[in-house]
Design a protein around this motif. Structure first.
Motif: not given
Length: 453
Positions: A199-200, A159, A162-163, A179, A202, A166, A204-205, A320
């Motif tokens: 994270v997918e 997570t 992935g952040s 991403r 969201q 964003s 982000q990845a 995060r």
């Protein structure tokens, strides 16, 4: 990895600007002595044997024997409650070591369970800091973050990773090429998979799954991917197959493509390498692993997980990584026991040697291609796995059958683990009991490779 350092620095700057960059607040406790109890031993003691000699509740025995078949009263009477455990993960048998027990007891007497709260509020103590420093040194990394479990360590890392996309997108949803491209081995652990799925979702990845340990397939996926932020994540020793990730080949691909290399060394910590530094140490590539995740409940014999990384990555994860932020920190007695276990592993190196001697002995008896203390015998159907399990119970061994959904359909298996407390006689008798399920051709044994993502 200058590219990733710059990306993390940018993410940290974004968090700082929004006043969302967190730090742990150290609760000062009188630390344990630099070297815990000097009690060390030249070989296994009765406390070691207690980790593999177990008594199972009679009702559980009846339930296991009744699975997929009726049990006669004679079978019930013949079933022994005293079993030799060949299914645990306490490879080094440190969970019962006198020094580990003593450390936990002393900490509990002094502090009870310690401050109860998350690490960002009041749960982070002198003990936690000391263990983080010990693990960072063991893993040859700049820093380390102690987590409540290995599962939470992996999900926190994913997570936080992935952040980055964003945070750098500055308030808008990242475009697909902004991403993170995460390349994951098909048989990675569920904690890594769940983190990637999160994270997918969201946005982000983007996940790419490569065939199990197939470097040609990974090379193809990497070369075909136009995304700039690439990460490869793999288990080091696969828990349901017993095989090693090809870390030297992964390092070559890292040098070629410049991706971030993340290794989950849950089953390698303390077990592998001359100093117990794990599978990266075993392959001599610690400096080429960017982030190493580990477990404290297997080779260490205690509880918890950790992420060995740079200080900048640690700050990002603790700011995060939601499974870290919103979990209560490990109790002080548990952390004290971890500190003692790491010390014992340095003093009693014979424990690692005994395990690998057992691996060679099992291989010599069965003629199987065995490469680690995790030994897998494929039996096929769920019914066959349960039948084998029942037979081993009657023979005095606890070897749990592994069935779907943990493994793919028609690849049910017996998963055997070896520890330093087992004896050659234990292993010989187990192999005798396993005879009906050992392959006719022992030289080769293949495991189904079906993606879990």
């Amino acid at each position: 990895m200058a590219q990733w350092d710059a990306l993390v620095d940018g993410a940290l700057a974004s968090l700082a600007a929004r006043r969302l960059l967190f730090n742990t607040r150290l609760i000062a406790l009188a630390p344990p002595p630099p070297a815990p109890s000097e009690t060390s031993f030249a070989g296994p003691g009765p406390w070691d044997r207690a980790t593999v000699e177990i008594q199972v509740d009679r009702t559980s025995i009846q339930q296991w024997l009744a699975a997929n078949g009726e049990v006669s009263s004679q079978e019930d009477d013949e079933a022994s409650r005293e079993l030799i455990l060949f299914s645990g993960n306490d490879y080094m048998c440190l969970s019962s070591h006198p020094a580990v027990r003593e450390a936990a007891v002393k900490a509990a007497q002094e502090y009870g369970m310690g401050p109860r709260g998350s690490s960002l509020i009041c749960g982070y103590t002198t003990y936690h800091k000391l263990v983080e420093e010990s693990l960072a040194k063991l893993q040859k990394k700049e820093d380390c973050l102690l987590c409540p479990t290995g599962f939470s360590a992996n999900t926190a890392l994913m997570t936080a990773l992935g952040s980055i996309s964003s945070l750098l997108a500055a308030g808008r949803k990242p475009a697909e090429d902004e991403r993170i491209a995460i390349f994951s081995d098909a048989l990675n652990h569920a904690s890594t998979i769940d983190g990637i799925r999160l994270v997918e979702r969201q946005h982000q990845a983007v996940a790419f799954v490569y065939k199990h340990c197939d470097m040609s397939h990974l090379d193809f996926l990497l070369s075909s991917c136009p995304m700039e932020k690439k990460v490869v994540v793999t288990d080091s020793l696969f828990s349901m197959d017993g095989d090693f990730a090809p870390l030297p080949q992964l390092v070559k691909l890292r040098n070629k493509y410049g991706f971030l290399l993340v290794v989950d060394d849950a089953h390698g910590t303390l077990l592998c390498g001359e100093n117990g530094g794990g599978i990266p140490e075993l392959f001599g590539c610690e400096d080429d692993i960017d982030i190493c995740v580990g477990s404290l409940s297997k080779g260490v014999g205690c509880q918890g997980g950790f992420i060995a990384c740079s200080t900048r990555w640690k700050r990002l994860i603790l700011s995060r990584g939601r499974s870290f932020i919103f979990s209560t920190a490990l109790p002080v007695p548990v952390v004290a026991s971890v500190h003692a276990a790491i010390h014992v592993s340095r003093k009693e190196r014979w424990r690692r040697s005994v395990i690998w001697e057992h691996v060679q002995y099992f291989a010599s008896l069965t003629k199987l291609k065995v490469t680690s203390p995790i030994i897998v015998i494929l039996v096929g159907s769920e019914e066959a796995a349960v039948k084998a399990h029942r037979h081993l119970l009657r023979s005095g061994f606890l070897v749990q059958p592994i069935r779907p959904p943990v493994v793919p359909p028609n690849s049910s298996r017996l998963r055997i683990t070896l520890s330093s407390a087992h004896t050659s006689d234990d292993i010989r008798r187990l192999v005798d009991a396993l005879a009906p399920w050992l392959p006719a051709q022992h030289a080769e044994q293949g495991c189904a490779s079906v993606s879990r993502l």
